[in-house]
Design a protein around this motif. Sequence first.
Motif, PDB file in Angstrom:
ATOM      1  N   LEU A  97      -1.925 -12.419  -1.706  1.00 43.44           N
ATOM      2  CA  LEU A  97      -0.527 -12.010  -1.609  1.00 43.44           C
ATOM      3  C   LEU A  97      -0.297 -10.618  -2.183  1.00 43.44           C
ATOM      4  N   ALA A  98      -1.313 -10.074  -2.815  1.00 40.21           N
ATOM      5  CA  ALA A  98      -1.210  -8.732  -3.408  1.00 40.21           C
ATOM      6  C   ALA A  98      -2.400  -7.898  -2.959  1.00 40.21           C
ATOM      7  N   PHE A  99      -2.157  -6.635  -2.741  1.00 40.40           N
ATOM      8  CA  PHE A  99      -3.249  -5.720  -2.402  1.00 40.40           C
ATOM      9  C   PHE A  99      -2.896  -4.334  -2.907  1.00 40.40           C
ATOM     10  N   GLY A 100      -3.914  -3.505  -3.033  1.00 41.22           N
ATOM     11  CA  GLY A 100      -3.717  -2.140  -3.492  1.00 41.22           C
ATOM     12  C   GLY A 100      -4.117  -1.133  -2.431  1.00 41.22           C
ATOM     13  N   VAL A 101      -3.503   0.038  -2.507  1.00 39.01           N
ATOM     14  CA  VAL A 101      -3.810   1.142  -1.614  1.00 39.01           C
ATOM     15  C   VAL A 101      -4.108   2.365  -2.474  1.00 39.01           C
ATOM     16  N   GLN A 102      -5.271   2.979  -2.267  1.00 39.11           N
ATOM     17  CA  GLN A 102      -5.587   4.196  -3.010  1.00 39.11           C
ATOM     18  C   GLN A 102      -4.723   5.341  -2.505  1.00 39.11           C
ATOM     19  N   VAL A 103      -4.050   6.010  -3.438  1.00 39.87           N
ATOM     20  CA  VAL A 103      -3.152   7.103  -3.084  1.00 39.87           C
ATOM     21  C   VAL A 103      -3.404   8.295  -4.002  1.00 39.87           C
ATOM     22  N   LEU A 104      -2.563   9.324  -3.879  1.00 40.60           N
ATOM     23  CA  LEU A 104      -2.769  10.560  -4.628  1.00 40.60           C
ATOM     24  C   LEU A 104      -2.028  10.514  -5.959  1.00 40.60           C
ATOM     25  N   SER A 105      -2.634   9.834  -6.909  1.00 36.74           N
ATOM     26  CA  SER A 105      -2.125   9.645  -8.258  1.00 36.74           C
ATOM     27  C   SER A 105      -0.777   8.916  -8.253  1.00 36.74           C
ATOM     28  N   GLY A 106      -0.089   8.935  -9.394  1.00 37.38           N
ATOM     29  CA  GLY A 106       1.157   8.192  -9.500  1.00 37.38           C
ATOM     30  C   GLY A 106       2.252   8.750  -8.613  1.00 37.38           C
ATOM     31  N   THR A 107       2.308  10.078  -8.486  1.00 37.78           N
ATOM     32  CA  THR A 107       3.320  10.701  -7.644  1.00 37.78           C
ATOM     33  C   THR A 107       3.121  10.299  -6.190  1.00 37.78           C
ATOM     34  N   GLY A 108       1.875  10.322  -5.720  1.00 40.67           N
ATOM     35  CA  GLY A 108       1.591   9.906  -4.352  1.00 40.67           C
ATOM     36  C   GLY A 108       1.908   8.439  -4.116  1.00 40.67           C
ATOM     37  N   ALA A 109       1.678   7.623  -5.147  1.00 47.44           N
ATOM     38  CA  ALA A 109       2.012   6.194  -5.035  1.00 47.44           C
ATOM     39  C   ALA A 109       3.514   6.010  -4.885  1.00 47.44           C
ATOM     40  N   LEU A 110       4.282   6.750  -5.676  1.00 45.11           N
ATOM     41  CA  LEU A 110       5.734   6.664  -5.587  1.00 45.11           C
ATOM     42  C   LEU A 110       6.235   7.142  -4.224  1.00 45.11           C
ATOM     43  N   ARG A 111       5.644   8.233  -3.743  1.00 46.18           N
ATOM     44  CA  ARG A 111       6.077   8.767  -2.449  1.00 46.18           C
ATOM     45  C   ARG A 111       5.765   7.784  -1.322  1.00 46.18           C
ATOM     46  N   MET A 112       4.578   7.191  -1.349  1.00 47.76           N
ATOM     47  CA  MET A 112       4.216   6.232  -0.312  1.00 47.76           C
ATOM     48  C   MET A 112       5.110   4.998  -0.393  1.00 47.76           C
ATOM     49  N   ALA A 113       5.410   4.571  -1.621  1.00 49.37           N
ATOM     50  CA  ALA A 113       6.300   3.423  -1.801  1.00 49.37           C
ATOM     51  C   ALA A 113       7.692   3.726  -1.275  1.00 49.37           C
ATOM     52  N   ALA A 114       8.215   4.910  -1.610  1.00 48.21           N
ATOM     53  CA  ALA A 114       9.561   5.285  -1.189  1.00 48.21           C
ATOM     54  C   ALA A 114       9.658   5.376   0.327  1.00 48.21           C
ATOM     55  N   GLU A 115       8.618   5.940   0.952  1.00 49.38           N
ATOM     56  CA  GLU A 115       8.630   6.059   2.404  1.00 49.38           C
ATOM     57  C   GLU A 115       8.591   4.680   3.059  1.00 49.38           C
ATOM     58  N   PHE A 116       7.789   3.778   2.512  1.00 48.23           N
ATOM     59  CA  PHE A 116       7.712   2.426   3.062  1.00 48.23           C
ATOM     60  C   PHE A 116       9.058   1.710   2.921  1.00 48.23           C
ATOM     61  N   LEU A 117       9.650   1.792   1.735  1.00 45.48           N
ATOM     62  CA  LEU A 117      10.914   1.093   1.484  1.00 45.48           C
ATOM     63  C   LEU A 117      12.044   1.654   2.341  1.00 45.48           C
ATOM     64  N   SER A 118      12.016   2.965   2.559  1.00 44.98           N
ATOM     65  CA  SER A 118      13.057   3.605   3.365  1.00 44.98           C
ATOM     66  C   SER A 118      12.878   3.321   4.860  1.00 44.98           C
ATOM     67  N   LYS A 119      11.674   3.510   5.365  1.00 43.32           N
ATOM     68  CA  LYS A 119      11.447   3.405   6.809  1.00 43.32           C
ATOM     69  C   LYS A 119      11.263   1.979   7.303  1.00 43.32           C
ATOM     70  N   GLN A 120      10.580   1.163   6.504  1.00 46.50           N
ATOM     71  CA  GLN A 120      10.287  -0.192   6.960  1.00 46.50           C
ATOM     72  C   GLN A 120      11.350  -1.206   6.557  1.00 46.50           C
ATOM     73  N   LEU A 121      11.861  -1.104   5.329  1.00 47.82           N
ATOM     74  CA  LEU A 121      12.870  -2.058   4.864  1.00 47.82           C
ATOM     75  C   LEU A 121      14.289  -1.526   5.005  1.00 47.82           C
ATOM     76  N   LYS A 122      14.397  -0.242   5.379  1.00 51.54           N
ATOM     77  CA  LYS A 122      15.701   0.398   5.588  1.00 51.54           C
ATOM     78  C   LYS A 122      16.552   0.429   4.322  1.00 51.54           C
ATOM     79  N   TYR A 123      15.916   0.447   3.172  1.00 48.60           N
ATOM     80  CA  TYR A 123      16.665   0.576   1.928  1.00 48.60           C
ATOM     81  C   TYR A 123      17.138   2.024   1.769  1.00 48.60           C
ATOM     82  N   ASN A 124      18.313   2.185   1.185  1.00 43.19           N
ATOM     83  CA  ASN A 124      18.929   3.507   1.122  1.00 43.19           C
ATOM     84  C   ASN A 124      19.371   3.905  -0.285  1.00 43.19           C
TER      85      ASN A 124
END
Length: 407
Positions: A97-124
Amino acid sequence: MSRFRNVPQGPPIEVFALNKAFLDDPYEPKVNLGAGAYRDEKGQPWVLPVVRKTERLMAQDDFLNHEYLPVLGLDTFSSAATALLLGEDSHVFSKGLAFGVQVLSGTGALRMAAEFLSKQLKYNTFYVSDPTWENHNLVFTNAGFKDARKYRYWDPKTRGIDFEGMIEDLKSAPEDSVIILHACAHNPTGCDPTQEQWKKIAEVMEERKLFPMFDSAYQGFASGDIEKDAWAVRYFVDKGFELLCAQSFAKNFGLYNERVGNLTFVANCKEVAVAVKSQVTLSVRGMYSNPPNHGARIVATILNNPGLFQEWKDCIKIMSRRIHSMRKELRDRLEKLGTPGSWEHITSQIGMFSYTGLNAKQSEHMIECFHVYMLKSGRINMCGLNPENVDYVAKAIYDTINEFPSN
């Protein structure tokens, strides 16, 4: 005439501008309390011995090469990083139920998370603590979020958490708001909720149907205990939350320029996790295609080798103890000088940063008069202190507060 003529001049990034000013300053003694990086007792960068050892082992391995990593990165790294965060015995990890994705440090993780939440879940709507790490707002707005809000956090009178204000703001947050939470060692204040307070935060977020977005930049580095520093995230997972957590390995491995990060997803069913991973794969492909190898392989090698893992845990204890020691030394000296105000918060805070309580005018005076470089918010990096400069810094604070008393 240039096509770029209408591009406005952007403001300087304070922490980087501050570091450049420090490097350009010929005055001695000068002290850098601004940059967010660990320094040893001589004020020098410290490459963890276990990291040096691992790099030597890697250099001697003729089977290693420079081929592309998969889009989602090095699996031995992301799996180990996710297990480090959630615990080896975590039920969500073992059930897929949990998995990780290698990203570009903490900032890259936040950016990838924000893009996913905005585009896929339509959170605003997203909330950050007041104050928070200055890059949170930029990352989330750049990723598509339109409604940036704050929840109360710092109480300048007590120099601690305004917990009642925080809870009140969370209770009034609209459903599906993304709440950015610092997993441990809150940046910039150094003030963390107690376990009982974390339970109340989780209760309110569950009632209001708010989405937890954890930022974990200091696991192990904050207290010296990797389990303690992951408590809040694990509690939310045990309570059944779906969540995201950005992990950085800059501080706790000293790999600042390797940009080693992991983004952990926790879902409530395996089928959902598979679909989420497919969309993240497409986002990475369209952003940077795949991540770099070297730093991630260092972390993966250490986390997956019991002997090296223990050596790493010994290193983070050394770093956290030194920070704790400098907190005590600074507070002792301020109190012995009779510096106006209470300085208990210096030792009650945790992690690399301390919100000293100095205001913008006082912080500017520290730079201009004493060449002690710090952010205008009054935040200092405790790692910038050492036995050779702590007396100088304490006296500078004493003189500054006496010359410019706080209102």
